[in-house]
Design an enzyme around this catalytic site. Structure first.
Site, short mmCIF file in Angstrom:
data_model
loop_
_atom_site.label_atom_id
_atom_site.label_comp_id
_atom_site.label_asym_id
_atom_site.label_seq_id
_atom_site.Cartn_x
_atom_site.Cartn_y
_atom_site.Cartn_z
CE1 TYR A 17 -9.19 -4.89 6.71
CE2 TYR A 17 -9.74 -3.38 8.32
CZ TYR A 17 -9.02 -3.74 7.20
OH TYR A 17 -8.01 -3.07 6.72
CG HIS B 246 -1.91 -1.00 1.12
ND1 HIS B 246 -2.38 -1.77 2.20
CD2 HIS B 246 -2.88 -1.39 -0.03
CE1 HIS B 246 -3.21 -2.64 1.79
NE2 HIS B 246 -3.74 -2.53 0.65
CB ALA B 247 0.86 4.08 -2.42
NE ARG B 248 -3.96 4.89 2.84
CZ ARG B 248 -5.12 5.20 2.98
NH1 ARG B 248 -5.74 6.48 2.36
NH2 ARG B 248 -6.42 4.53 3.43
CD GLU B 249 -0.56 0.55 4.45
OE1 GLU B 249 -0.03 -0.69 4.36
OE2 GLU B 249 -1.71 0.22 4.15
CE1 TYR C 176 -4.34 3.98 12.35
CE2 TYR C 176 -3.91 4.49 9.98
CZ TYR C 176 -4.74 4.25 11.26
OH TYR C 176 -5.89 5.07 11.01
NE ARG D 248 -6.41 0.13 0.69
CZ ARG D 248 -6.09 -0.47 1.62
NH1 ARG D 248 -5.16 -0.19 2.65
NH2 ARG D 248 -6.41 -2.13 1.73
CG HIS E 119 0.26 -4.14 4.85
ND1 HIS E 119 -0.43 -3.70 4.01
CD2 HIS E 119 0.63 -5.48 4.62
CE1 HIS E 119 -0.56 -4.58 2.79
NE2 HIS E 119 0.19 -5.92 3.45
CD GLU F 3 -2.07 -3.64 8.91
OE1 GLU F 3 -1.59 -2.61 8.98
OE2 GLU F 3 -2.92 -3.91 8.22
O1 0X9 Z 1 -6.45 -4.41 4.71
C1 0X9 Z 1 -5.38 -4.74 4.28
O2 0X9 Z 1 -5.05 -4.93 3.30
C2 0X9 Z 1 -4.46 -4.97 5.55
N1 0X9 Z 1 -4.44 -3.79 6.47
S1 0X9 Z 1 -4.02 -2.18 5.65
O3 0X9 Z 1 -4.57 -0.93 6.67
N2 0X9 Z 1 -2.44 -2.28 5.61
O4 0X9 Z 1 -4.38 -2.17 4.55
C3 0X9 Z 1 -4.52 -6.28 6.35
C4 0X9 Z 1 -4.34 -7.25 5.45
C5 0X9 Z 1 -4.65 -8.49 6.46
N3 0X9 Z 1 -4.76 -9.71 5.45
C6 0X9 Z 1 -5.76 -9.96 4.52
N4 0X9 Z 1 -6.77 -8.90 4.30
N5 0X9 Z 1 -5.54 -10.82 3.72
ZN ZN Z 2 -1.69 -1.91 4.05
#
Ligand code: 0X9
Ligand code: ZN
Ligand code: ZN
Length: 417
Positions: free
Chosen positions: A356, A176-179, A306, A234, A304, A378
């Site tokens: 989630y 993800h770009a902004r991380e 946060y 992102r 990733h 994260e």
């Molecule tokens: O949502 C995501 O892709 C990740 N969080 S973020 O805030 N960096 O975007 C969590 C990824 C967890 N793993 C999967 N969803 N497979």
């Molecule tokens: Zn991410």
């Protein structure tokens, strides 16, 4: 001031750079269905940038929701929150001021690579070349394909040279770009590996027996865009037919329960899953590499930010992974190691239940391919600065994360045969 710097400043001033003066980040705490409905209504009436979770589709009761609201709407949102009775706080008063403050180490030279700043893509690329040519015994590089905008994706292989292929770990940063703290960690990892090989017994043994493949910036087009145009970007930068919106979420684009939950089929969403699995060339390039090398890849680690979480499969389903208890104990051991340095607390668990449900992620895909030790980090923080983690936190964050990563790599190494 030299002429080049002046020209650079003029170019930046003329370019269409997004600024965030007066924009705020709110944290909402929905505890009633009405609160969730209110958030959804808000998202459909004004432009809301979801930080955590990353899209309105993922909002549910009893989770914190961090949203970035444009200046024109902050008063309205504030009033609405007061009236709703929903608990909330202002996390960031002025986003542009926080972006400016992110560069809080003023003494570092802006135009060269440093492990203690957020390097531009140009600096990372120059660093990749120099680190590999100055460490020929331990580093080799390989281009695994080009990005959508045609930039080469360079993968570093760190390990003692061997005539036969060694069991390996795959580590990527910057999906993800902004991380921004994520690519900073991959660079830190490479530095630490090279500088402690030969003195640190754990690192020496790791690099003697195994190779670590490091992809310092996965989403290179997006990363470059966050430096030049929009700090809050992102996704990738691809174009999809029939929409004027750019990019897909490279962590919703893998062939693992693709687009079934926690992802959007709307190209304008920040969690757009793409037109099909691996529609994003960056995802396809990495997936092809891992598929080709799956017999030697023993662990997949992806960084990733946060929230301070250490996640493992699954995220596309609430079903527990076959190796759930082993993965849980490795994650807890790693979190404990991380915490021992600066006291930073992490939560471990399967993605769906811990953050989630969200399908199409790289961790689930690697796991289902057979890479048992598949983890998503994260990194810091828990929302005070979010994606805008100050430069002064790069060192402590990378130091502590190193301990967790080394814990996992040691575990994997011990269980090789
Ligand atoms: O949502 C995501 O892709 C990740 N969080 S973020 O805030 N960096 O975007 C969590 C990824 C967890 N793993 C999967 N969803 N497979
Ligand atoms: Zn991410
Ligand atoms: Zn420290």
């Amino acid at each position: 001031m030299n002429v080049l710097l002046l020209l650079g400043l003029v170019a930046v001033a003329l370019a269409d750079v997004t600024r965030f003066y007066g924009e705020k980040v709110f944290r909402l705490k929905p505890v009633l269905d009405e609160h969730v409905i209110l958030i959804k209504e808000l998202a459909s009436s004004i432009e809301v940038d979801f930080w955590r979770p990353e899209s309105v589709e993922l909002v549910t009761i009893d989770i914190n929701v961090d949203i970035h609201v444009p200046a024109a709407h902050t008063d309205m949102v504030f009033t609405m929150l007061q009236q709703s009775g929903m608990e909330h706080e202002v996390m960031i008063e002025d986003l542009q001021a926080t972006i400016d403050a992110q560069m809080d180490n003023k003494d570092i030279s802006p135009r060269s690579h440093s492990y203690t700043k957020y390097n531009t893509l140009d600096d990372v690329e120059a660093w990749i070349s120099s680190i590999s040519s100055s460490n020929p015994d331990l580093v080799s590089k390989q281009v695994i394909g080009n990005s959508y905008e045609g930039r080469p994706m360079t993968l570093l292989k760190i390990g003692k040279k061997s005539s036969s292929s060694k069991p390996s770990i795959f580590l990527d940063c910057g999906i993800h770009a902004r991380e921004w703290i994520s690519p900073a960690f991959c660079q830190w990892f490479v530095k630490e590996a090279l500088s402690t090989y030969g003195s640190d017994t754990q690192m020496t043994s790791l690099l003697n027996q195994m190779d670590v493949f490091v992809l310092p910036v996965f989403n290179i087009d997006g990363y470059d865009y966050t430096h030049k145009r929009d700090r809050m970007w992102r996704k990738t930068r691809s174009r999809s037919s029939g929409s004027s919106c750019y990019g897909a979420d490279p962590n919703r684009n893998w062939n693992a329960g693709w687009c079934t939950t926690g992802a959007s089929s709307n190209p304008c969403s920040d969690t757009f899953c793409g037109s099909k699995p691996e529609s994003e060339i960056e995802v396809k390039n990495v997936a092809d590499f891992i598929r080709k090398n799956k017999s030697i890849i023993k662990a997949y680690l992806t960084i990733h930010s946060y929230s301070q979480l250490l996640l493992f499969p699954y995220s596309y389903t609430f079903q527990l992974a076959e190796h759930h208890s082993e993965l849980m104990s490795v994650a807890e051991g790693a979190s404990e190691a991380l915490r021992s340095l600066h006291g930073t607390r992490y939560t471990s668990g399967p993605g769906a239940a811990t953050i989630y449900p969200a399908a199409g992620g790289s961790d689930d895909w690697a796991y289902d391919l057979g890479v048992k030790y598949s983890f998503t980090f994260e990194l810091r923080d828990t929302g005070r600065y979010g994606f805008l983690l100050p430069v002064s936190q790069i060192t402590p964050t990378c130091e502590e994360t190193m301990l967790a990563v080394k814990y996992i790599t040691s575990y994997v190494q011990k269980n090789l045969y």
